[in-house]
Design an enzyme around this catalytic site. Structure first.
Site, short mmCIF file in Angstrom:
data_model
loop_
_atom_site.label_atom_id
_atom_site.label_comp_id
_atom_site.label_asym_id
_atom_site.label_seq_id
_atom_site.Cartn_x
_atom_site.Cartn_y
_atom_site.Cartn_z
N CYS A 212 -2.25 -67.54 -12.12
CA CYS A 212 -3.69 -67.32 -11.92
C CYS A 212 -4.43 -67.22 -13.24
O CYS A 212 -5.42 -67.91 -13.47
CB CYS A 212 -3.87 -66.05 -11.10
SG CYS A 212 -5.58 -65.54 -10.93
N CYS A 217 -6.44 -69.86 -11.17
CA CYS A 217 -7.80 -69.40 -10.81
C CYS A 217 -8.75 -69.28 -11.99
O CYS A 217 -9.88 -69.75 -11.92
CB CYS A 217 -7.72 -68.02 -10.15
SG CYS A 217 -6.20 -67.66 -9.27
N LYS A 220 -9.54 -72.52 -13.99
CA LYS A 220 -10.16 -73.42 -13.00
C LYS A 220 -11.60 -73.01 -12.73
O LYS A 220 -12.51 -73.84 -12.77
CB LYS A 220 -9.31 -73.37 -11.73
CG LYS A 220 -9.73 -74.22 -10.56
CD LYS A 220 -10.77 -73.64 -9.68
CE LYS A 220 -10.46 -72.34 -9.03
NZ LYS A 220 -9.44 -72.36 -8.02
N GLU A 358 -10.05 -79.59 -6.55
CA GLU A 358 -10.77 -78.74 -7.51
C GLU A 358 -10.77 -79.36 -8.90
O GLU A 358 -11.80 -79.40 -9.57
CB GLU A 358 -10.13 -77.35 -7.55
CG GLU A 358 -10.36 -76.59 -6.25
CD GLU A 358 -9.95 -75.14 -6.31
OE1 GLU A 358 -10.52 -74.35 -5.54
OE2 GLU A 358 -9.05 -74.77 -7.10
N PHE A 382 -6.67 -77.12 6.44
CA PHE A 382 -8.04 -76.61 6.53
C PHE A 382 -8.77 -77.31 7.68
O PHE A 382 -8.35 -78.37 8.16
CB PHE A 382 -8.80 -76.89 5.23
CG PHE A 382 -8.44 -75.95 4.12
CD1 PHE A 382 -9.15 -74.78 3.95
CD2 PHE A 382 -7.40 -76.24 3.26
CE1 PHE A 382 -8.82 -73.90 2.93
CE2 PHE A 382 -7.06 -75.38 2.24
CZ PHE A 382 -7.78 -74.20 2.08
N HIS A 625 -33.82 -63.14 2.72
CA HIS A 625 -34.55 -64.38 2.48
C HIS A 625 -35.00 -64.44 1.03
O HIS A 625 -35.42 -63.41 0.50
CB HIS A 625 -35.76 -64.44 3.42
CG HIS A 625 -36.43 -65.77 3.42
ND1 HIS A 625 -35.80 -66.92 3.89
CD2 HIS A 625 -37.66 -66.16 3.00
CE1 HIS A 625 -36.64 -67.94 3.77
NE2 HIS A 625 -37.75 -67.51 3.21
N GLU A 630 -28.22 -66.35 4.81
CA GLU A 630 -29.03 -65.92 5.96
C GLU A 630 -28.84 -66.86 7.15
O GLU A 630 -29.10 -66.49 8.29
CB GLU A 630 -30.51 -65.79 5.59
CG GLU A 630 -31.20 -67.10 5.31
CD GLU A 630 -32.68 -66.93 4.96
OE1 GLU A 630 -33.39 -66.21 5.69
OE2 GLU A 630 -33.12 -67.52 3.96
#
Ligand code: FAD
Ligand code: NAP
Length: 650
Positions: A212, A217, A220, A358, A382, A625, A630
């Site tokens: 990582c 991570c 990246k 990625e 996915f 908002h 939202e």
């Protein structure tokens, strides 16, 4: 430091000797590093207590490194008679040792202070045999009686009293291993962490912290950020910034330098926190040699043995290779990319999952010519509607896709940094194509590091096909005193927070009175392409197969982030979808969002999903908002209705 260290190659850099630098880089040698670890200290010339604390920590770590670097280590001074006597004795016995001449060090006084705190001895020499302090008088007596060699041998016979050296040995100092070891040490347990990075076929190595931090991570996400900046530059003129996008240049070298420097500081922080938590760290490759005994081999070939009552396997994974001509010689993987010393140029990315998309996304975002070679589908596992939308968006932003091809051969046309490679690929129907690229990045999955660590000696079973370790719901292998966490686990998510959570909870169960187990259900995740895809819970396909199509309701909508409206780009590309179980009060069982900062959005909703979030509760939540998230408080269109979800404004 002159010749302050004899018969060894230890390096010592003293922060105190560098004055008036805003940013000081102290170099501590780590055997696992290609480039040394970089520690950054801030010094304003008026060094405060923080500076002194950092400096002392550096000296303590260096002291530990010296003590562990040779079977016999003598802390001595060139002017000290007793020191000379011990060294002569060993010379006469032809016994190798490491002599650290403190008076030759630039920070001799401070090092002496740290040594004193460690040994509580006011005189030199301080002699360590197999990491244990031996009194001067004992050495003299033993050598007179010809018994010094026996001392060395007896130290090798540890443990002498049938007890183990450590309560817990953790093999692998990555996300999971470090979290577990520090947590275990909080319960006053003796813990050892072994971490060793086997260089990639092109020779890339890195420091403590695992995938990582070094090659996952962290670099990246930082490169993802660099890619987003190019888009922001393009958008900026609509907001009044007069930036000529054509004259803006990107330096790959400057980017990787900054990122690697940051990673160096993280490597250092891990070292410090292990020390502060009293976890022993060995920069060595660990493998079982007996059911309760581990052999640690350093990059210099130095071997040490350690025993423990319990073991934790947290060795992670490394990138897979294709096994075709030219792959290991000419291709790179994500292990090499983030520290590549030159811009990769025109790049072919092979693979179509997380890592592939990625890397392809940020390379294209930086302005490079990028092609992704896809064997079958994007993002297997996915939600496929989301995966397709990602593919479309990437294509619209310049990424080319070669679908249903696999490489069969990689040849070098021209050497260089980057050079030129010729890739031959074949489709399922036998069609052959070739293409020229500067770089070929393989992202075809990762192999668990479990096959060369002697797991057969304690009898730990692995899945022979995948190399993964099956465990029960308490991360216990088939051998009761051996546990496993993180990427090596069979059928578990390969994510940093999962490894950390499992490691911490395991330590609390082993040594505290906790019974809490790691919950691997509804773990949120994000793919950064660089448009982010956040997901939590089931894909639409899995929800249908689990509950039946008639029992789920899918609410969805496109939306247009306000910040994209002024540059007038990418309308109806961001997409929100929730999947609800009609038989359970419309409980949200799947959450999917394609948006800028989708990771930030998904994290909050994941907490709500863990609490049993329903559609009604979402509807009763007042939105913020104007933000992307939202949209989830105003979803009304069901997929079943087929009504339009296109948006024309915010
Ligand atoms: P690791 O972190 O891999 O640590 C294992 C350590 O053990 C390594 O240091 C290894 O060198 C060492 N080791 C191996 N064998 C031995 C041995 N015999 N002796 C001593 N040491 C040994 N996850 C996310 O959550 N978010 C992301 O954005 C993300 N991005 C990623 C991007 C990329 C390119 C990659 C490759 C992965 C990404 N991941 C991400 C996944 C994440 O990095 C892993 O899930 C996580 O690092 C797993 O932790 P671990 O402790 O199981 O193993
Ligand atoms: P992966 O999920 O195992 O995917 C491997 C990809 O390579 C698939 O697209 C697969 O295609 C393809 N492939 C495999 N063998 C091939 C071959 N011989 N030729 C051509 N293509 C081939 O691996 P990954 O992308 O390396 O990711 C590993 C893990 O790291 C993930 O499971 C994830 O948990 C973690 N990770 C997380 C993040 C994040 O959180 N953002 C980021 C990166 C990685 P098929 O579909 O045809 O099999």
């Amino acid at each position: 430091m002159g010749n302050s260290v004899r018969k060894g190659k230890a390096v010592f850099v003293d922060p105190t000797q560098v004055k008036n630098l805003q940013l000081y880089k102290a170099v501590i040698e780590d055997n696992s590093n290609k480039s040394p670890e970089i520690i950054k200290y801030k010094s304003d010339g008026n060094e405060g207590s923080e500076w002194k604390k950092n400096q002392k920590t550096a000296l303590k770590i260096k002291l530990q490194e010296f003590i562990g670097s040779s079977d016999i280590v003598i802390f001595s001074k060139t002017t000290c008679g007793k020191c000379t006597k011990v060294k002569s004795l060993l010379d006469n016995m032809n016994t190798p040792y490491l002599a650290v001449e403190i008076d030759q060090m630039e920070s001799s006084q401070r090092f002496e202070e740290v040594l004193y705190e460690h040994t509580m001895e006011t005189t030199l020499p301080s002699v360590f045999v197999k990491e244990q302090l031996i009194q001067y008088d004992e050495i003299i007596t033993l050598s007179k009686d010809g018994l010094f060699q026996k001392l060395l041998e007896s130290k090798e016979d540890k443990p002498r009293d049938n007890s183990y050296d450590f309560d817990l040995i953790v093999i692998g100092g990555g996300s999971g291993g470090l979290a577990a070891s520090k947590e275990a040490a909080k319960y006053n347990k003796k813990v050892l962490v072994l971490d060793y990075v086997t260089p990639s076929p092109t020779g890339t190595k890195w420091g403590l912290g695992g995938t990582c931090v070094n090659v996952g991570c962290i670099p990246k996400k930082l490169m993802h950020q660099a890619a987003l900046m190019r888009q922001a530059l393009k958008d900026s003129h609509k907001y009044g910034w007069q930036v000529d996008a054509n004259t803006v240049q990107h330096s790959w070298e400057a980017m990787t330098d900054s990122i690697q420097n940051y990673i160096g500081s993280l490597n250092w922080n891990y070292r410090v926190s292990l020390m502060e938590n009293k976890v022993k760290y060995e920069n060595g490759y660990g493998e079982f040699v007996e059911p309760h005994k581990i052999k640690s081999t350093s990059s210099r070939g130095k071997v040490k043995y350690f025993t423990a009552g319990k073991f934790l396997i947290a060795t992670g994974e490394r990138p897979r290779y294709l096994g075709i001509p030219g792959d290991k010689e000419y291709c790179i993987t994500s292990d090499d990319l983030f520290s590549l010393p030159y811009c990769p140029g025109k790049t072919l990315v092979v693979g179509a999952s997380y890592v592939a998309l990625e890397c392809a996304g940020f390379l294209a975002g930086l302005g490079l010519d990028v092609t992704v070679m896809v064997r079958s589908i994007l993002l297997r596992g996915f939600d496929q509607q989301m995966a397709d939308k990602i593919g479309e968006h990437m294509e619209e932003h310049g990424v080319k896709f070669l679908r249903h091809f696999v490489p069969t051969k990689v040849e070098q046309i021209e050497a260089g940094t980057p050079g030129k490679l010729l890739v031959t690929a074949q489709s399922a129907d036998g069609t052959e194509i070739t293409g020229e690229y500067n770089t070929v990045l393989l992202a075809i999955g990762r192999e668990a590091c479990t096959r060369k660590i002697g797991l057969d000696i304690p009898g730990v079973k692995i899945n022979e096909k995948t190399g993964k370790i099956p465990v029960n719901d308490a991360e216990q292998t088939n051998v009761p005193y051996v546990y496993a966490i993180g990427d090596v686990l069979e059928d578990k998510l390969e994510l940093t927070p999962v490894a950390i959570q499992a490691g911490r909870l395991l330590a609390r169960r082993l040594y505290g009175d906790s019974t809490v187990k790691c919950d691997y259900v509804n773990v949120p995740t994000t793919v950064f392409t660089p448009l982010e895809y956040g997901a939590c819970g089931l894909s639409e396909e899995n929800a249908i197969s689990k509950y039946g199509e008639e029992n789920i309701e899918v609410y969805h909508s496109y939306f247009w982030p306000l910040e994209w409206t002024v540059p007038a780009r990418d309308n109806n590309k961001c997409y929100a979808k929730i999947i609800c179980n009609l038989k359970d009060n419309e409980k949200v069982v799947g959450f999917h969002v394609l948006a800028p900062n989708a990771g930030e959005i998904t994290q909050g909703f994941a907490a709500a999903i863990k609490c049993g979030l329903t559609k009604d509760q979402l509807d009763n939540t007042i939105g913020i908002h104007p933000v992307c998230a939202e949209i989830f408080t105003t979803l009304t269109v069901t997929k079943r209705s087929g009504d339009s979800i296109l948006q024309s404004g915010c």
